[in-house]
Design a protein around this motif. Structure first.
Motif, PDB file in Angstrom:
ATOM      1  N   ILE A 233       0.854  -1.137   0.012  1.00 48.42           N
ATOM      2  CA  ILE A 233      -0.067   0.148   0.051  1.00 48.42           C
ATOM      3  C   ILE A 233       0.829   1.314  -0.111  1.00 48.42           C
ATOM      4  CG2 ILE A 233      -1.941   1.066   1.183  1.00 48.42           C
ATOM      5  CD1 ILE A 233      -2.526  -1.366   2.601  1.00 48.42           C
ATOM      6  N   ILE A 234       0.549   2.201  -0.716  1.00 51.44           N
ATOM      7  CA  ILE A 234       1.288   3.709  -0.913  1.00 51.44           C
ATOM      8  C   ILE A 234       0.202   4.685  -0.674  1.00 51.44           C
ATOM      9  CG2 ILE A 234       2.406   5.172  -2.456  1.00 51.44           C
ATOM     10  CD1 ILE A 234       3.153   2.462  -4.177  1.00 51.44           C
ATOM     11  N   PHE A 235       0.418   5.533   0.405  1.00 52.24           N
ATOM     12  CA  PHE A 235      -0.622   6.479   0.720  1.00 52.24           C
ATOM     13  C   PHE A 235      -0.286   7.700  -0.167  1.00 52.24           C
ATOM     14  CE2 PHE A 235      -0.317   4.311   4.689  1.00 52.24           C
ATOM     15  CZ  PHE A 235      -1.757   3.992   4.812  1.00 52.24           C
ATOM     16  N   CYS A 236      -1.216   8.329  -0.614  1.00 50.11           N
ATOM     17  CA  CYS A 236      -1.007   9.541  -1.431  1.00 50.11           C
ATOM     18  C   CYS A 236      -2.081  10.992  -1.053  1.00 50.11           C
ATOM     19  CB  CYS A 236      -1.521   9.209  -2.991  1.00 50.11           C
ATOM     20  SG  CYS A 236      -1.312  10.623  -4.143  1.00 50.11           S
ATOM     21  N   GLU A 237      -1.287  11.400  -0.405  1.00 50.94           N
ATOM     22  CA  GLU A 237      -1.779  12.996   0.024  1.00 50.94           C
ATOM     23  C   GLU A 237      -1.967  13.832  -1.237  1.00 50.94           C
ATOM     24  OE1 GLU A 237      -3.353  16.641   1.057  1.00 50.94           O
ATOM     25  OE2 GLU A 237      -3.102  14.749   2.452  1.00 50.94           O
ATOM     26  N   ARG A 238      -3.384  14.262  -1.488  1.00 49.61           N
ATOM     27  CA  ARG A 238      -3.723  14.976  -2.989  1.00 49.61           C
ATOM     28  C   ARG A 238      -4.303  16.390  -2.500  1.00 49.61           C
ATOM     29  NH1 ARG A 238      -8.448  16.094  -3.051  1.00 49.61           N
ATOM     30  NH2 ARG A 238      -8.914  15.682  -5.238  1.00 49.61           N
ATOM     31  N   GLY A 239      -4.277  16.627  -1.384  1.00 48.44           N
ATOM     32  CA  GLY A 239      -5.098  18.056  -0.914  1.00 48.44           C
ATOM     33  C   GLY A 239      -6.297  17.746  -0.215  1.00 48.44           C
ATOM     34  N   ILE A 240      -6.674  18.498   0.700  1.00 52.49           N
ATOM     35  CA  ILE A 240      -7.788  18.361   1.343  1.00 52.49           C
ATOM     36  C   ILE A 240      -8.446  19.794   1.041  1.00 52.49           C
ATOM     37  CG2 ILE A 240      -7.185  16.696   3.162  1.00 52.49           C
ATOM     38  CD1 ILE A 240      -6.804  19.333   4.983  1.00 52.49           C
ATOM     39  N   ARG A 241     -10.052  19.501   1.276  1.00 54.37           N
ATOM     40  CA  ARG A 241     -10.814  20.733   1.078  1.00 54.37           C
ATOM     41  C   ARG A 241     -11.408  21.351   2.369  1.00 54.37           C
ATOM     42  NH1 ARG A 241     -16.520  19.173  -1.688  1.00 54.37           N
ATOM     43  NH2 ARG A 241     -15.240  19.025  -3.530  1.00 54.37           N
ATOM     44  N   THR A 242     -11.130  22.595   2.089  1.00 53.06           N
ATOM     45  CA  THR A 242     -11.342  23.510   3.396  1.00 53.06           C
ATOM     46  C   THR A 242     -12.255  24.900   2.881  1.00 53.06           C
ATOM     47  OG1 THR A 242      -9.349  25.201   2.677  1.00 53.06           O
ATOM     48  CG2 THR A 242      -8.889  23.082   3.887  1.00 53.06           C
ATOM     49  N   ILE A 267       4.641   7.252   1.676  1.00 53.93           N
ATOM     50  CA  ILE A 267       3.808   8.190   1.395  1.00 53.93           C
ATOM     51  C   ILE A 267       4.189   9.042   0.051  1.00 53.93           C
ATOM     52  CG2 ILE A 267       4.515   9.627   3.022  1.00 53.93           C
ATOM     53  CD1 ILE A 267       1.741  10.967   3.183  1.00 53.93           C
ATOM     54  N   ILE A 268       3.413   9.250  -0.970  1.00 53.71           N
ATOM     55  CA  ILE A 268       3.673  10.256  -2.076  1.00 53.71           C
ATOM     56  C   ILE A 268       2.641  11.440  -1.905  1.00 53.71           C
ATOM     57  CG2 ILE A 268       4.476   8.281  -3.420  1.00 53.71           C
ATOM     58  CD1 ILE A 268       2.160   8.311  -5.142  1.00 53.71           C
ATOM     59  N   VAL A 269       2.941  12.242  -2.845  1.00 52.07           N
ATOM     60  CA  VAL A 269       2.132  13.463  -2.840  1.00 52.07           C
ATOM     61  C   VAL A 269       1.562  13.736  -4.185  1.00 52.07           C
ATOM     62  CG1 VAL A 269       2.139  15.901  -2.714  1.00 52.07           C
ATOM     63  CG2 VAL A 269       3.037  14.452  -0.554  1.00 52.07           C
ATOM     64  N   ASP A 270       0.549  14.239  -4.485  1.00 54.81           N
ATOM     65  CA  ASP A 270      -0.044  14.748  -5.827  1.00 54.81           C
ATOM     66  C   ASP A 270      -0.235  16.126  -5.784  1.00 54.81           C
ATOM     67  OD1 ASP A 270      -1.427  15.419  -8.041  1.00 54.81           O
ATOM     68  OD2 ASP A 270      -3.035  13.862  -8.063  1.00 54.81           O
ATOM     69  N   PRO A 271       0.736  17.112  -6.296  1.00 56.95           N
ATOM     70  CA  PRO A 271       0.689  18.277  -6.380  1.00 56.95           C
ATOM     71  C   PRO A 271      -0.010  18.921  -7.307  1.00 56.95           C
ATOM     72  CG  PRO A 271       2.613  17.573  -7.401  1.00 56.95           C
ATOM     73  CD  PRO A 271       2.215  16.249  -6.668  1.00 56.95           C
ATOM     74  N   SER A 272      -0.323  18.073  -8.339  1.00 55.99           N
ATOM     75  CA  SER A 272      -1.305  18.936  -9.394  1.00 55.99           C
ATOM     76  C   SER A 272      -2.847  18.805  -9.196  1.00 55.99           C
ATOM     77  CB  SER A 272      -1.132  17.842 -10.520  1.00 55.99           C
ATOM     78  OG  SER A 272       0.048  17.396 -11.053  1.00 55.99           O
ATOM     79  N   HIS A 273      -3.299  17.837  -8.407  1.00 55.78           N
ATOM     80  CA  HIS A 273      -4.568  17.827  -7.762  1.00 55.78           C
ATOM     81  C   HIS A 273      -4.809  18.865  -6.692  1.00 55.78           C
ATOM     82  CE1 HIS A 273      -5.555  14.464 -10.267  1.00 55.78           C
ATOM     83  NE2 HIS A 273      -6.693  14.904 -10.446  1.00 55.78           N
ATOM     84  N   ALA A 274      -3.814  19.218  -6.036  1.00 56.51           N
ATOM     85  CA  ALA A 274      -3.701  19.886  -4.722  1.00 56.51           C
ATOM     86  C   ALA A 274      -3.778  21.402  -5.296  1.00 56.51           C
ATOM     87  CB  ALA A 274      -2.362  19.823  -3.749  1.00 56.51           C
ATOM     88  N   GLY A 275      -2.967  21.705  -6.079  1.00 54.09           N
ATOM     89  CA  GLY A 275      -3.046  23.094  -6.599  1.00 54.09           C
ATOM     90  C   GLY A 275      -3.959  23.550  -7.443  1.00 54.09           C
ATOM     91  N   GLY A 276      -4.073  22.587  -8.446  1.00 52.68           N
ATOM     92  CA  GLY A 276      -5.092  22.809  -9.478  1.00 52.68           C
ATOM     93  C   GLY A 276      -4.645  23.525 -10.382  1.00 52.68           C
ATOM     94  N   LYS A 277      -3.438  24.225 -10.622  1.00 58.25           N
ATOM     95  CA  LYS A 277      -2.743  24.878 -11.600  1.00 58.25           C
ATOM     96  C   LYS A 277      -1.469  24.560 -11.734  1.00 58.25           C
ATOM     97  CE  LYS A 277      -6.270  27.651 -11.879  1.00 58.25           C
ATOM     98  NZ  LYS A 277      -7.147  27.990 -13.285  1.00 58.25           N
ATOM     99  N   ALA A 278      -1.021  24.619 -12.952  1.00 55.32           N
ATOM    100  CA  ALA A 278       0.362  24.166 -13.252  1.00 55.32           C
ATOM    101  C   ALA A 278       1.537  25.108 -12.688  1.00 55.32           C
ATOM    102  CB  ALA A 278       0.797  24.279 -14.762  1.00 55.32           C
ATOM    103  N   TRP A 279       1.236  26.292 -12.554  1.00 53.83           N
ATOM    104  CA  TRP A 279       2.257  27.089 -12.013  1.00 53.83           C
ATOM    105  C   TRP A 279       2.598  27.108 -10.458  1.00 53.83           C
ATOM    106  CZ3 TRP A 279       1.074  30.459  -7.856  1.00 53.83           C
ATOM    107  CH2 TRP A 279      -0.301  30.752  -7.940  1.00 53.83           C
ATOM    108  N   MET A 280       1.697  26.038  -9.871  1.00 55.24           N
ATOM    109  CA  MET A 280       1.871  25.930  -8.395  1.00 55.24           C
ATOM    110  C   MET A 280       2.592  24.601  -8.210  1.00 55.24           C
ATOM    111  SD  MET A 280      -1.777  26.621  -6.546  1.00 55.24           S
ATOM    112  CE  MET A 280      -2.866  27.925  -6.906  1.00 55.24           C
ATOM    113  N   VAL A 281       2.651  23.628  -9.322  1.00 49.17           N
ATOM    114  CA  VAL A 281       3.198  22.421  -9.062  1.00 49.17           C
ATOM    115  C   VAL A 281       4.463  22.385  -8.474  1.00 49.17           C
ATOM    116  CG1 VAL A 281       3.721  20.167 -10.424  1.00 49.17           C
ATOM    117  CG2 VAL A 281       1.398  21.394 -10.622  1.00 49.17           C
ATOM    118  N   ALA A 282       5.431  23.175  -9.192  1.00 49.75           N
ATOM    119  CA  ALA A 282       6.750  23.099  -8.706  1.00 49.75           C
ATOM    120  C   ALA A 282       6.857  23.376  -7.281  1.00 49.75           C
ATOM    121  CB  ALA A 282       7.628  24.099  -9.671  1.00 49.75           C
TER     122      ALA A 282
END
Length: 338
Positions: A233-242, A267-282
Motif C-alpha cells: 500500500i502506498i498512501f497519496c496526499e492530494r490536498g484536502i477541502r477547506t 507516502i507520495i504526494v499529488d501536487p497537481s490536484h492539490a493546487g489545480g494550476k500548473a504554476w503551483m506544481v513546482a
C-alpha cells in the motif's frame, strides 16, 4: 494485539495461534502478505499477554496495538516498508516521480507522453483510462480501450503503469491488462467493498486521501486493504477541502511527517490536484520532497492546452524536465536520490 509469524510459517502453526485466541474468547483475522503472515486478535485483548504467543512455533513476535489500524501501523512494523513495482523500489532511499497525463486520449498522445516521461528521468507513468468526473457530461475516459493504449505506449519505454480503478467489476480487466499499480481515488477512499477486493490481490495499491478525510480515517481505509492480505500500500496526499477557494485544494504538507510517524508504508504526494494550476506544481513538489515524501504523482501532457481533462494543472514536457532537476538537488540535500 497482533501476532507476527515467521516467513516459513506452516498452516498448522497458524492454527495453534488461532486456537489459543479462540480459547481466550477472541476471534482472529489472518492476513497473509507476500513476506509475512499477521494474525490480529479481535475482541477484548486485555486478557492477552505477549508471552502467551512468543514461545509458540512459527511466531516471530507478539505485541499490543492500541490503535485500530494494526497492520499498517508503525508499531507493528518499525522499519520502513519498500514497495517493489516491477523492480523499481518505492519507499526507500530513492524518490520516485510518477508522471503522465490526467487521462488517456489518443494513441499518439500516449506515445508522446511516455517518451517525455522517460526523457525527464521518471521511472513510472500515470494515466487515467477511467475518469471520475464531477459532471456526468464531461469526458469519462476511454475505458478498456484506454488501458490498451496506455500499456502499448508505456511498454516501449519499459515504464510500469499507474491507473485508477473505480469499479470492482473492472478488477479482473485490470489484472488481465497487468496494470502495475492500482490507484484508488479520493472519492473511493471509503468504498470498503472496493478496498476489500484489492486487498485480496498481489498488486501495489495507491490509496489517495479523501478530500475531507482525517488521518485516522485514511489509515483505517488502508487497514481494509491490509486485512485482506495485500500489504503493498502506498498512501497519496492530494490536498484536502477547506474554506479556501483561491486554489483547488489545500496540500496538507503536515500529513507527510505525521504519516511517517504513524505508518511504515510509503507516502507520495499529488501536487497537481492539490493546487489545480500548473504554476503551483513546482513549489508544492519541492515542499513535499523536503518534508519527506517518497514520491510524487505529477500530471504532464504533451500539449496541455489541448488536454481533454484538467488542462490547467498539467505541466509541459519541458516543465517536467526542469522540475526533475530541481527536485534532484533537494533529494541530495536530504540524503536521498531521485
Amino acid at each position: 494485539m497482533i501476532i507476527v509469524m515467521n516467513k516459513d510459517v506452516t498452516d498448522d502453526q497458524i492454527s495453534v495461534v488461532v486456537k489459543k485466541l479462540k480459547d481466550a474468547g477472541l476471534d482472529a483475522n489472518i492476513s497473509r502478505g507476500i513476506e509475512r503472515t499477521v494474525i490480529g486478535a479481535i475482541g477484548d485483548e486485555r486478557k492477552l499477554t505477549e508471552e502467551m504467543f512468543t514461545p509458540l512455533p512459527g511466531v516471530e513476535s507478539a505485541m499490543h496495538i492500541v490503535k485500530q489500524y494494526k497492520i499498517v501501523s508503525r508499531e507493528s512494523h518499525p522499519e520502513n516498508t519498500v514497495i517493489d513495482i516491477g523492480g523499481i523500489q518505492l519507499g526507500g532511499k530513492q524518490i520516485q516521480i510518477i508522471a503522465g497525463p490526467c487521462s488517456v486520449e489518443t494513441q499518439q498522445q500516449m506515445d508522446l507522453s511516455a517518451q517525455y516521461v522517460s526523457e525527464a528521468g521518471c521511472r513510472l507513468m500515470r494515466g487515467g483510462a477511467f475518469k471520475p468526473r464531477t459532471s456526468p457530461y464531461t469526458f469519462q475516459g476511454k475505458g478498456v480501450e484506454g488501458l490498451d493504449m496506455f500499456r502499448q505506449a508505456a511498454s516501449k519505454f519499459k515504464l510500469p503503469i499507474v491507473t485508477e480503478l473505480m469499479d470492482v467489476r473492472m478488477l479482473d480487466t485490470f489484472l488481465e491488462n497487468d496494470v502495475d499499480v492500482i490507484q484508488i481515488g479520493t472519492r473511493n477512499m471509503q468504498n470498503f467493498d472496493l478496498l476489500k477486493e484489492v486487498g485480496r490481490i498481489n498488486k501495489p495499491v495507491i490509496l489517495k486521501r479523501g478530500m475531507s478525510a482525517t488521518i485516522s480515517e485514511w489509515l483505517m481505509a488502508a487497514e481494509y486493504i491490509a486485512a485482506g492480505g495485500n500489504h503493498n500500500i502506498i498512501f497519496c496526499e492530494r490536498g484536502i477541502r477547506t474554506f479556501e477557494t483561491y486554489y483547488r485544494n489545500v496540500l496538507d504538507v503536515t500529513a507527510i511527517p505525521v504519516m511517517k510517524k504513524e505508518t511504515h508504508l510509503p507516502i507520495i504526494v499529488d501536487p497537481s490536484h492539490a493546487g489545480g494550476k500548473a504554476w503551483m506544481v513546482a513549489a508544492l513538489s519541492q515542499a513535499a520532497i523536503a518534508a519527506g515524501a517518497d514520491g510524487l504523482l505529477v500530471e504532464m501532457h504533451p500539449n496541455p492546452s489541448e488536454a481533454w481533462c484538467d488542462a490547467d494543472q498539467a505541466l509541459t514536457p519541458q516543465e517536467l524536465k526542469k522540475l526533475m532537476g530541481v527536485l534532484g538537488g533537494i533529494a541530495t540535500a536530504i540524503g536521498r536520490t531521485l
